[in-house]
Design a protein around this motif. Structure first.
Motif, PDB file in Angstrom:
ATOM      1  N   ILE A  27       0.823  -1.214   0.000  1.00  0.00           N
ATOM      2  CA  ILE A  27       0.000   0.000   0.000  1.00  0.00           C
ATOM      3  C   ILE A  27       0.855   1.260   0.000  1.00  0.00           C
ATOM      4  O   ILE A  27       0.453   2.268  -0.566  1.00  0.00           O
ATOM      5  N   GLU A  28       2.010   1.208   0.636  1.00  0.00           N
ATOM      6  CA  GLU A  28       2.879   2.388   0.620  1.00  0.00           C
ATOM      7  C   GLU A  28       3.356   2.684  -0.787  1.00  0.00           C
ATOM      8  O   GLU A  28       3.493   3.834  -1.178  1.00  0.00           O
ATOM      9  N   ALA A  29       3.583   1.631  -1.563  1.00  0.00           N
ATOM     10  CA  ALA A  29       4.091   1.810  -2.926  1.00  0.00           C
ATOM     11  C   ALA A  29       3.002   2.287  -3.882  1.00  0.00           C
ATOM     12  O   ALA A  29       3.297   2.997  -4.839  1.00  0.00           O
ATOM     13  N   THR A  30       1.761   1.922  -3.623  1.00  0.00           N
ATOM     14  CA  THR A  30       0.727   2.208  -4.618  1.00  0.00           C
ATOM     15  C   THR A  30      -0.308   3.246  -4.212  1.00  0.00           C
ATOM     16  O   THR A  30      -0.860   3.916  -5.077  1.00  0.00           O
ATOM     17  N   SER A  31      -0.599   3.403  -2.941  1.00  0.00           N
ATOM     18  CA  SER A  31      -1.699   4.291  -2.551  1.00  0.00           C
ATOM     19  C   SER A  31      -1.458   5.737  -2.965  1.00  0.00           C
ATOM     20  O   SER A  31      -2.363   6.411  -3.460  1.00  0.00           O
ATOM     21  N   GLU A  32      -0.249   6.217  -2.799  1.00  0.00           N
ATOM     22  CA  GLU A  32       0.042   7.605  -3.171  1.00  0.00           C
ATOM     23  C   GLU A  32      -0.075   7.801  -4.679  1.00  0.00           C
ATOM     24  O   GLU A  32      -0.560   8.834  -5.142  1.00  0.00           O
ATOM     25  N   GLU A  33       0.331   6.804  -5.447  1.00  0.00           N
ATOM     26  CA  GLU A  33       0.187   6.885  -6.908  1.00  0.00           C
ATOM     27  C   GLU A  33      -1.280   6.917  -7.316  1.00  0.00           C
ATOM     28  O   GLU A  33      -1.664   7.657  -8.209  1.00  0.00           O
ATOM     29  N   LYS A  34      -2.094   6.118  -6.652  1.00  0.00           N
ATOM     30  CA  LYS A  34      -3.529   6.062  -6.977  1.00  0.00           C
ATOM     31  C   LYS A  34      -4.210   7.393  -6.663  1.00  0.00           C
ATOM     32  O   LYS A  34      -5.143   7.790  -7.355  1.00  0.00           O
ATOM     33  N   LEU A  35      -3.743   8.081  -5.633  1.00  0.00           N
ATOM     34  CA  LEU A  35      -4.332   9.372  -5.268  1.00  0.00           C
ATOM     35  C   LEU A  35      -3.925  10.482  -6.229  1.00  0.00           C
ATOM     36  O   LEU A  35      -4.536  11.547  -6.241  1.00  0.00           O
ATOM     37  N   LYS A  36      -2.910  10.238  -7.047  1.00  0.00           N
ATOM     38  CA  LYS A  36      -2.465  11.221  -8.028  1.00  0.00           C
ATOM     39  C   LYS A  36      -3.204  11.091  -9.358  1.00  0.00           C
ATOM     40  O   LYS A  36      -2.977  11.878 -10.265  1.00  0.00           O
ATOM     41  N   GLN A  37      -4.089  10.113  -9.460  1.00  0.00           N
ATOM     42  CA  GLN A  37      -4.859   9.934 -10.689  1.00  0.00           C
ATOM     43  C   GLN A  37      -5.913  11.029 -10.812  1.00  0.00           C
ATOM     44  O   GLN A  37      -6.402  11.555  -9.807  1.00  0.00           O
ATOM     45  N   SER A  38      -6.290  11.336 -12.048  1.00  0.00           N
ATOM     46  CA  SER A  38      -7.312  12.360 -12.276  1.00  0.00           C
ATOM     47  C   SER A  38      -8.645  11.908 -11.676  1.00  0.00           C
ATOM     48  O   SER A  38      -8.882  10.718 -11.479  1.00  0.00           O
ATOM     49  N   LEU A  39      -9.515  12.892 -11.397  1.00  0.00           N
ATOM     50  CA  LEU A  39     -10.798  12.587 -10.768  1.00  0.00           C
ATOM     51  C   LEU A  39     -11.734  11.816 -11.692  1.00  0.00           C
ATOM     52  O   LEU A  39     -12.475  10.947 -11.243  1.00  0.00           O
ATOM     53  N   ILE A  40     -11.715  12.183 -12.968  1.00  0.00           N
ATOM     54  CA  ILE A  40     -12.575  11.511 -13.937  1.00  0.00           C
ATOM     55  C   ILE A  40     -11.769  11.157 -15.183  1.00  0.00           C
ATOM     56  O   ILE A  40     -10.721  11.750 -15.431  1.00  0.00           O
ATOM     57  N   VAL A  41     -12.256  10.187 -15.933  1.00  0.00           N
ATOM     58  CA  VAL A  41     -11.629   9.781 -17.191  1.00  0.00           C
ATOM     59  C   VAL A  41     -12.700   9.619 -18.258  1.00  0.00           C
ATOM     60  O   VAL A  41     -13.862   9.357 -17.955  1.00  0.00           O
ATOM     61  N   ARG A  42     -12.282   9.806 -19.493  1.00  0.00           N
ATOM     62  CA  ARG A  42     -13.178   9.590 -20.632  1.00  0.00           C
ATOM     63  C   ARG A  42     -13.006   8.165 -21.150  1.00  0.00           C
ATOM     64  O   ARG A  42     -11.930   7.590 -21.062  1.00  0.00           O
ATOM     65  N   TYR A  43     -14.086   7.639 -21.684  1.00  0.00           N
ATOM     66  CA  TYR A  43     -14.036   6.348 -22.368  1.00  0.00           C
ATOM     67  C   TYR A  43     -15.107   6.352 -23.444  1.00  0.00           C
ATOM     68  O   TYR A  43     -16.105   7.066 -23.339  1.00  0.00           O
ATOM     69  N   ASP A  44     -14.874   5.596 -24.483  1.00  0.00           N
ATOM     70  CA  ASP A  44     -15.845   5.524 -25.569  1.00  0.00           C
ATOM     71  C   ASP A  44     -16.908   4.491 -25.243  1.00  0.00           C
ATOM     72  O   ASP A  44     -16.593   3.372 -24.816  1.00  0.00           O
ATOM     73  N   ASN A  45     -18.159   4.879 -25.458  1.00  0.00           N
ATOM     74  CA  ASN A  45     -19.279   3.990 -25.190  1.00  0.00           C
ATOM     75  C   ASN A  45     -20.218   4.032 -26.391  1.00  0.00           C
ATOM     76  O   ASN A  45     -20.513   5.119 -26.902  1.00  0.00           O
ATOM     77  N   PRO A  46     -20.711   2.889 -26.851  1.00  0.00           N
ATOM     78  CA  PRO A  46     -21.624   2.899 -27.998  1.00  0.00           C
ATOM     79  C   PRO A  46     -22.912   3.667 -27.693  1.00  0.00           C
ATOM     80  O   PRO A  46     -23.456   3.576 -26.601  1.00  0.00           O
ATOM     81  N   HIS A  47     -23.373   4.409 -28.669  1.00  0.00           N
ATOM     82  CA  HIS A  47     -24.631   5.142 -28.554  1.00  0.00           C
ATOM     83  C   HIS A  47     -25.753   4.120 -28.369  1.00  0.00           C
ATOM     84  O   HIS A  47     -25.773   3.090 -29.038  1.00  0.00           O
ATOM     85  N   PRO A  48     -26.713   4.388 -27.444  1.00  0.00           N
ATOM     86  CA  PRO A  48     -27.772   3.405 -27.183  1.00  0.00           C
ATOM     87  C   PRO A  48     -28.611   3.060 -28.426  1.00  0.00           C
ATOM     88  O   PRO A  48     -29.060   1.935 -28.571  1.00  0.00           O
ATOM     89  N   LYS A  49     -28.813   4.035 -29.314  1.00  0.00           N
ATOM     90  CA  LYS A  49     -29.662   3.792 -30.491  1.00  0.00           C
ATOM     91  C   LYS A  49     -28.852   3.552 -31.762  1.00  0.00           C
ATOM     92  O   LYS A  49     -29.367   3.017 -32.732  1.00  0.00           O
ATOM     93  N   HIS A  50     -27.601   3.970 -31.760  1.00  0.00           N
ATOM     94  CA  HIS A  50     -26.721   3.806 -32.924  1.00  0.00           C
ATOM     95  C   HIS A  50     -25.390   3.220 -32.449  1.00  0.00           C
ATOM     96  O   HIS A  50     -24.407   3.942 -32.285  1.00  0.00           O
ATOM     97  N   PRO A  51     -25.340   1.895 -32.223  1.00  0.00           N
ATOM     98  CA  PRO A  51     -24.145   1.265 -31.644  1.00  0.00           C
ATOM     99  C   PRO A  51     -22.840   1.526 -32.398  1.00  0.00           C
ATOM    100  O   PRO A  51     -21.763   1.449 -31.811  1.00  0.00           O
ATOM    101  N   ALA A  52     -22.933   1.849 -33.687  1.00  0.00           N
ATOM    102  CA  ALA A  52     -21.705   2.120 -34.442  1.00  0.00           C
ATOM    103  C   ALA A  52     -21.087   3.456 -34.045  1.00  0.00           C
ATOM    104  O   ALA A  52     -19.902   3.694 -34.257  1.00  0.00           O
ATOM    105  N   THR A  53     -21.885   4.344 -33.449  1.00  0.00           N
ATOM    106  CA  THR A  53     -21.405   5.652 -33.019  1.00  0.00           C
ATOM    107  C   THR A  53     -20.925   5.560 -31.575  1.00  0.00           C
ATOM    108  O   THR A  53     -21.646   5.094 -30.696  1.00  0.00           O
ATOM    109  N   LEU A  54     -19.695   6.007 -31.338  1.00  0.00           N
ATOM    110  CA  LEU A  54     -19.148   5.993 -29.978  1.00  0.00           C
ATOM    111  C   LEU A  54     -19.300   7.366 -29.347  1.00  0.00           C
ATOM    112  O   LEU A  54     -19.007   8.388 -29.971  1.00  0.00           O
TER     113      LEU A  54
END
Length: 168
Positions: A45-72
């Motif tokens: 935990i000493e090695a990783t917890s501080e690194e995890k707290l330095k991560q951004s609050l939110i991240v983007r990811y591509d998700n298929p459109h509910p009605k047009h799955p080909a559109t992300l």
């Protein structure tokens, strides 16, 4: 008095002495194992917890459109590492068991309620933002593009500059 005499007589037998010896040995081995596991956990935990707290609050990811799955769609999600949740839970139980916890883990644990509130608020923001993207019609997009740009500009801080240590 008779029970006490009986107990003393039982404890003086060879069988009872052997059982007590095995019990003592097993107790020592369990204590050694507990120390080894806690030391390993502490190092991890000493090695990783501080690194995890330095991560951004939110991240983007591509998700298929509910009605047009080909559109992300560029959805967002809260970026609170599950390992930090695990750390908070483990520190809670270690404290209940009166096991010594490293100082940096205690510092993270002391902020647990703030993390809970922040992640809850951010999850609501992410849900609403993603819902807007999912339900927005193509003909509506040009009408609200300025508002979406303003929202994206506000989200940029959480995506790029703010992290879980930003408001320590």
């Amino acid at each position: 008095a008779r029970m006490q005499t009986l107990s003393n007589l039982i404890m003086e037998t060879e069988e009872a002495k052997e059982i007590f010896k095995l019990y003592t040995q097993l107790s020592e081995e369990m204590a050694e194992h507990e120390t080894t596991v806690v030391n390993l956990w502490t190092t991890e935990i000493e090695a990783t917890s501080e690194e995890k707290l330095k991560q951004s609050l939110i991240v983007r990811y591509d998700n298929p459109h509910p009605k047009h799955p080909a559109t992300l769609l560029p959805y967002i999600r809260v970026n609170f590492d599950p390992m930090l949740l695990c750390l908070l839970r483990e520190v809670k139980y270690f404290l209940q068991l009166e096991i010594q916890v490293p100082e940096n883990a205690l510092q993270v644990y002391s902020r647990g309620e703030a993390f809970r509130l922040q992640t809850g608020n951010l999850q609501l923001i992410c849900y609403l933002y993603n819902d807007i993207l999912a339900t927005l019609l193509d003909v509506e997009r040009p009408l609200v593009s300025n508002k979406l740009n303003t929202i994206d500009a506000a989200l940029a801080k959480g995506l790029h500059s703010l992290n879980w240590n930003s408001h320590k």
